[in-house]
Design a protein around this motif. Structure first.
Motif: not given
Lengths: 267, 267
Positions: A157-159, B50-58, B110-115, B70-72
């Motif tokens: 799954p994803a989200g 995250a969407y833009e990074m995943l799309l950049f990778c694709q 440095h970690w953040r919950g939204d990474l 990972t999940d956020a």
């Protein structure tokens, strides 16, 4: 070899001509059309579902190899710069909350400005390589759509997106099995090698004669059923996950790109 | 063959032991470590990127083949279930608005919950296959980090993300060139075949002796420079696109996974 009662139209060789034929209302399955050119599955979802769809594809690369993602609202793709994704497929499916609400031949009236379109690799793309290697394609010989089945194998799954893997099946004579596996494995961007061979129970499929999508295909007595991950999988995820809106191609009625098959062949 | 002045620590064979060594403060480049196990680039960005990074990778699969997302907020990955992405790499880079602000050996503070963390294939993964095929690895022989260069070749942008492709370079003797191309091409999930061979000017690289990342590596007189797309590319995108925050690995100091190299080999 048997034929369906109604003879299908003769496949068109050139992808641009093929798209024009579909734009004018042609509704034929696309197996055997524009041989040598890559075909693609379409799934368009609202922008606020796009990250989860892209992540679902990344997490399930065998059924969902992404060839292109459009910007929101756009109906064009570098895979076929002259094409219009709203009109150039033979048939579409429109989904609301996971329910199929229409199967039109174009989606100009259904289009929304927030739709992000995913073009996903299709096993029809490696059929030219299989044919060149001497592997018979029973569904093409019989003028039928390929057989597709919902399996008991869940995708990761994803989200909010989840659902089972869908597979296409081709009956392959034992002496051609190695070539079928090798040739498809060399094309990982269009599903790659099979996910299963032989007993359909291994995927939780009960009756090969009753596919969930496409047509039943007649096998020769010693043919081995060979199963490839299928780009209809996102439609199964739409059914299971019920996003408010989605547009897909109708199974077996693909988007014909201008990209050559070889572009997706390793080395 | 020459050695760097300071001898590097002896590479550890087991990925779990290697991660433990890095968690305890080891900072060595990871080429040659845990041979046979896949290595990965890390790029963590806030969820709204995250969407833009995943799309950049694709859209740029040669430099940015995604192995896991990972999940956020999560610091764990199925690629190494016992690992902690915040501590188990030899060295990190912390970025604010495209500027490098720290290079710590862990990023717990440095970690953040939204990474959202992206693990991206690394060419070190195909080095075992190259070595098995008899291809000499000059940087490993010389105990140095691989040489990496920012090219003049732009990536295809994705939303707010853009930047140049980064490459790694290995000097390859002419008689080993075919094997180097073939073996790497069979591993498309870890950058696949080279993007360029020979004259570095073809990629806009002026001086092979002055890499943008990693160490200069001494070539033999008839060696051909061979360039592979590199997972440092997202760091170049961070520099060019200036997201408010990002954490990456330090170039050449990768995440060691428990996944076997062969898992990423076609057929």
């Amino acid at each position: 070899m048997s034929r369906t009662l109604q003879s299908p139209p003769e496949p068109v060789q050139d992808p641009e001509e093929a798209r024009a034929a579909f734009r004018s209302g042609g509704t034929s399955p696309t197996a055997g059309w524009a041989p040598g050119y890559a075909q693609a599955n379409l799934i368009a979802v609202p922008a606020d579902w796009a990250y989860e769809m892209l992540l679902f594809c990344q997490r399930n690369p065998k059924p969902c190899p992404v060839l292109d993602v459009t910007d929101a609202g756009s109906w064009s793709t570098p895979l076929a710069p002259d094409a219009d994704l709203r009109t150039d497929l033979p048939r579409y499916r429109v989904w609301e909350h996971g329910e199929l609400t229409a199967e039109p031949t174009d989606v100009v009236e259904h289009w929304r400005g927030d739709l992000v379109s995913f073009l996903i690799g299709c096993s029809f793309t490696f059929e030219s390589a299989l044919a060149d290697a001497g592997v018979p394609l029973r569904h093409v010989e019989q003028g039928r759509n390929v057989s597709m089945y919902v399996t008991a194998r869940p995708c990761r799954p994803a989200g909010r997106l989840r659902g089972p893997m869908v597979v296409s099946m081709r009956p392959v004579p034992p002496r051609h099995l190695a070539a079928a596996i090798k040739e498809s494995s060399l094309m990982p961007a269009v599903h790659g090698g099979p996910v299963h061979c032989g007993d359909p129970a291994g995927l939780g499929i009960e009756d090969l004669g009753r596919p969930d999508f496409g047509d039943p295909v007649t096998a020769e007595p010693d043919d081995i059923p060979v199963f490839w991950a299928c780009g209809v999988t996102p439609q199964a995820a739409v059914m299971a996950s019920r996003p408010p809106f989605a547009i897909t191609h109708a199974p077996g009625r693909m988007f014909l790109t201008d990209a050559r098959d070889e572009q997706y062949r390793v080395a």
